[in-house]
Design a protein around this motif. Structure first.
Motif, PDB file in Angstrom:
ATOM      1  N   HIS A  46       1.466  -1.144   0.041  1.00  0.00           N
ATOM      2  CA  HIS A  46       0.064  -0.101  -0.032  1.00  0.00           C
ATOM      3  C   HIS A  46       0.893   1.500   0.059  1.00  0.00           C
ATOM      4  CE1 HIS A  46       1.320   0.849   4.182  1.00  0.00           C
ATOM      5  NE2 HIS A  46       0.852  -0.665   4.420  1.00  0.00           N
ATOM      6  N   GLY A  47       0.344   2.523   0.269  1.00  0.00           N
ATOM      7  CA  GLY A  47       0.324   4.021  -0.497  1.00  0.00           C
ATOM      8  C   GLY A  47       0.404   4.009   1.402  1.00  0.00           C
ATOM      9  N   THR A  48       0.222   5.557   1.242  1.00  0.00           N
ATOM     10  CA  THR A  48      -0.104   6.030   2.650  1.00  0.00           C
ATOM     11  C   THR A  48      -1.610   7.161   1.946  1.00  0.00           C
ATOM     12  OG1 THR A  48       1.286   8.245   2.922  1.00  0.00           O
ATOM     13  CG2 THR A  48       2.346   5.896   3.506  1.00  0.00           C
ATOM     14  N   GLY A  49      -1.583   7.580   2.490  1.00  0.00           N
ATOM     15  CA  GLY A  49      -2.457   9.014   2.579  1.00  0.00           C
ATOM     16  C   GLY A  49      -4.095   7.753   3.304  1.00  0.00           C
ATOM     17  N   LYS A  50      -4.814   8.426   3.711  1.00  0.00           N
ATOM     18  CA  LYS A  50      -5.993   8.580   4.649  1.00  0.00           C
ATOM     19  C   LYS A  50      -7.087   7.825   3.990  1.00  0.00           C
ATOM     20  CE  LYS A  50      -8.629  10.305   8.517  1.00  0.00           C
ATOM     21  NZ  LYS A  50      -9.534  11.468   8.466  1.00  0.00           N
ATOM     22  N   ALA A  51      -7.264   8.818   2.998  1.00  0.00           N
ATOM     23  CA  ALA A  51      -8.486   8.126   2.012  1.00  0.00           C
ATOM     24  C   ALA A  51      -8.417   7.416   0.347  1.00  0.00           C
ATOM     25  CB  ALA A  51      -9.170   9.582   1.612  1.00  0.00           C
ATOM     26  N   LEU A  52      -6.887   6.782   0.884  1.00  0.00           N
ATOM     27  CA  LEU A  52      -6.391   6.300  -0.299  1.00  0.00           C
ATOM     28  C   LEU A  52      -6.367   4.733   0.465  1.00  0.00           C
ATOM     29  CD1 LEU A  52      -3.934   8.818  -1.400  1.00  0.00           C
ATOM     30  CD2 LEU A  52      -5.822   8.519  -2.809  1.00  0.00           C
ATOM     31  N   HIS A 132      -3.207  16.373   4.451  1.00  0.00           N
ATOM     32  CA  HIS A 132      -2.078  15.479   3.301  1.00  0.00           C
ATOM     33  C   HIS A 132      -2.962  14.880   2.979  1.00  0.00           C
ATOM     34  CE1 HIS A 132       0.712  19.447   3.840  1.00  0.00           C
ATOM     35  NE2 HIS A 132       0.862  18.779   5.338  1.00  0.00           N
ATOM     36  N   ARG A 133      -3.060  14.606   1.009  1.00  0.00           N
ATOM     37  CA  ARG A 133      -2.829  13.250   0.341  1.00  0.00           C
ATOM     38  C   ARG A 133      -2.407  12.418   1.213  1.00  0.00           C
ATOM     39  NH1 ARG A 133      -1.612  10.176  -3.791  1.00  0.00           N
ATOM     40  NH2 ARG A 133      -3.594   9.864  -5.103  1.00  0.00           N
ATOM     41  N   ASN A 134      -0.699  12.725   1.023  1.00  0.00           N
ATOM     42  CA  ASN A 134      -0.228  11.268   1.765  1.00  0.00           C
ATOM     43  C   ASN A 134       0.499  11.856   2.859  1.00  0.00           C
ATOM     44  OD1 ASN A 134       0.200  11.401  -1.406  1.00  0.00           O
ATOM     45  ND2 ASN A 134      -0.411   9.210  -0.487  1.00  0.00           N
ATOM     46  N   PHE A 135       0.860  11.398   3.776  1.00  0.00           N
ATOM     47  CA  PHE A 135       1.696  11.603   4.589  1.00  0.00           C
ATOM     48  C   PHE A 135       2.480  10.147   5.326  1.00  0.00           C
ATOM     49  CE2 PHE A 135       2.552  11.246   9.408  1.00  0.00           C
ATOM     50  CZ  PHE A 135       3.330  12.369   9.997  1.00  0.00           C
ATOM     51  N   GLU A 136       3.513  10.145   5.928  1.00  0.00           N
ATOM     52  CA  GLU A 136       4.311   8.779   6.301  1.00  0.00           C
ATOM     53  C   GLU A 136       5.766   9.868   7.506  1.00  0.00           C
ATOM     54  OE1 GLU A 136       6.402   6.565   3.566  1.00  0.00           O
ATOM     55  OE2 GLU A 136       5.989   7.904   2.403  1.00  0.00           O
ATOM     56  N   GLY A 144      16.905  11.403  17.994  1.00  0.00           N
ATOM     57  CA  GLY A 144      15.970  11.932  18.538  1.00  0.00           C
ATOM     58  C   GLY A 144      14.867  12.804  17.527  1.00  0.00           C
ATOM     59  N   TYR A 145      15.248  12.127  16.129  1.00  0.00           N
ATOM     60  CA  TYR A 145      14.355  12.673  15.398  1.00  0.00           C
ATOM     61  C   TYR A 145      13.475  12.138  14.284  1.00  0.00           C
ATOM     62  CZ  TYR A 145      16.085  17.491  16.137  1.00  0.00           C
ATOM     63  OH  TYR A 145      16.692  18.270  16.415  1.00  0.00           O
ATOM     64  N   ALA A 146      12.972  12.120  13.756  1.00  0.00           N
ATOM     65  CA  ALA A 146      12.012  11.531  12.407  1.00  0.00           C
ATOM     66  C   ALA A 146      11.772  12.473  11.521  1.00  0.00           C
ATOM     67  CB  ALA A 146      10.808  11.443  12.744  1.00  0.00           C
ATOM     68  N   ALA A 147      12.650  11.532  10.113  1.00  0.00           N
ATOM     69  CA  ALA A 147      11.993  12.333   9.408  1.00  0.00           C
ATOM     70  C   ALA A 147      10.383  12.302   8.553  1.00  0.00           C
ATOM     71  CB  ALA A 147      12.614  11.301   8.282  1.00  0.00           C
ATOM     72  N   GLY A 148       9.660  13.141   8.279  1.00  0.00           N
ATOM     73  CA  GLY A 148       8.263  13.137   7.746  1.00  0.00           C
ATOM     74  C   GLY A 148       8.221  13.208   6.185  1.00  0.00           C
ATOM     75  N   ILE A 149       7.687  12.936   5.550  1.00  0.00           N
ATOM     76  CA  ILE A 149       6.942  13.121   3.992  1.00  0.00           C
ATOM     77  C   ILE A 149       5.786  13.455   3.461  1.00  0.00           C
ATOM     78  CG2 ILE A 149       7.413  11.965   2.582  1.00  0.00           C
ATOM     79  CD1 ILE A 149       9.561   9.906   3.152  1.00  0.00           C
ATOM     80  N   VAL A 150       5.468  14.011   3.055  1.00  0.00           N
ATOM     81  CA  VAL A 150       4.347  14.321   2.807  1.00  0.00           C
ATOM     82  C   VAL A 150       4.122  14.875   0.798  1.00  0.00           C
ATOM     83  CG1 VAL A 150       3.050  15.805   5.231  1.00  0.00           C
ATOM     84  CG2 VAL A 150       4.115  17.087   2.724  1.00  0.00           C
ATOM     85  N   GLU A 167       5.293  26.346   5.060  1.00  0.00           N
ATOM     86  CA  GLU A 167       6.031  25.873   5.691  1.00  0.00           C
ATOM     87  C   GLU A 167       5.272  25.883   7.546  1.00  0.00           C
ATOM     88  OE1 GLU A 167       9.653  27.509   5.672  1.00  0.00           O
ATOM     89  OE2 GLU A 167       9.272  27.375   3.691  1.00  0.00           O
ATOM     90  N   ASP A 168       4.159  25.799   7.728  1.00  0.00           N
ATOM     91  CA  ASP A 168       4.303  25.445   8.034  1.00  0.00           C
ATOM     92  C   ASP A 168       3.810  24.111   7.871  1.00  0.00           C
ATOM     93  OD1 ASP A 168       1.696  25.525   6.736  1.00  0.00           O
ATOM     94  OD2 ASP A 168       0.671  26.784   8.444  1.00  0.00           O
ATOM     95  N   MET A 169       4.033  23.134   7.041  1.00  0.00           N
ATOM     96  CA  MET A 169       3.083  21.878   6.916  1.00  0.00           C
ATOM     97  C   MET A 169       2.204  21.927   6.957  1.00  0.00           C
ATOM     98  SD  MET A 169       5.830  20.728   5.456  1.00  0.00           S
ATOM     99  CE  MET A 169       7.225  19.932   4.651  1.00  0.00           C
TER     100      MET A 169
END
Length: 169
Positions: A46-52, A132-136, A144-150, A167-169
């Motif tokens: 699968h991909g990501t996306g709440k509605a997908l 966002h359409r896709n978020f992971e 101590g960090y995480a990489a986000g992708i939208v 800027e505010d994602m």
């Protein structure tokens, strides 16, 4: 009818390029596109996306070769229970050789990658998934960090020139 019938061994990367050349695309794709279409649906990729939905949700029909060598056609009209089971069967029902899949008009996505402290990412995750359409995101161990992708739909035609960053994602 916005459907395509494909050989199940087609690799997602090539399939995506071929569909795009015809003005179509798959509704949702995984990050990794080297696997075959049949392998991707058989494993619930699968991909990501709440509605997908996951990739297998757009399979309308398939051809299955059973371990006994029988070739079965599966669709909503013919063997519908087998179609439902074979979509994510891990190969236990046989080998999928062909699939008919729902496609959508081609589209562009604007991708943004960003870092946040892990706790901030965890706190923001529900809102980011909603917005966002896709978020992971991926935790980066020992940092101590995480990489986000939208990813969001992008109406522009130039795929190399993205809109200004949000800027505010």
């Amino acid at each position: 009818a916005q459907t395509v019938t494909l050989q199940a061994g087609a690799r997602l990367a090539l399939l995506s390029r071929q569909l795009d050349a015809q003005g179509f695309g798959l509704r949702n794709l995984p990050d990794i596109d080297t696997q075959s279409f049949a392998g991707a649906i058989a494993t619930g990729t699968h991909g990501t996306g709440k509605a997908l939905p996951a990739l297998h949700a757009d399979v309308l029909a398939l051809r299955l070769m059973t371990p006994k060598g029988e070739v079965l056609e599966c669709s909503e009209q013919r063997n519908p229970e087998l179609l439902a089971a074979a979509r994510v069967s891990l190969g236990s029902l046989g080998v999928i050789t062909q699939a008919t899949v729902r496609v959508v008009p081609a589209f562009n996505l604007h991708r943004r990658v960003f870092l946040r402290p892990l706790q901030a990412m965890l706190d923001e995750a529900p809102a980011l998934a909603q917005k966002h359409r896709n978020f992971e995101f991926y935790y980066l161990p020992h940092t101590g960090y995480a990489a986000g992708i939208v990813n969001d739909l992008y109406a522009g035609s130039d795929t190399m020139q993205a809109p200004p960053p949000d800027e505010d994602m």
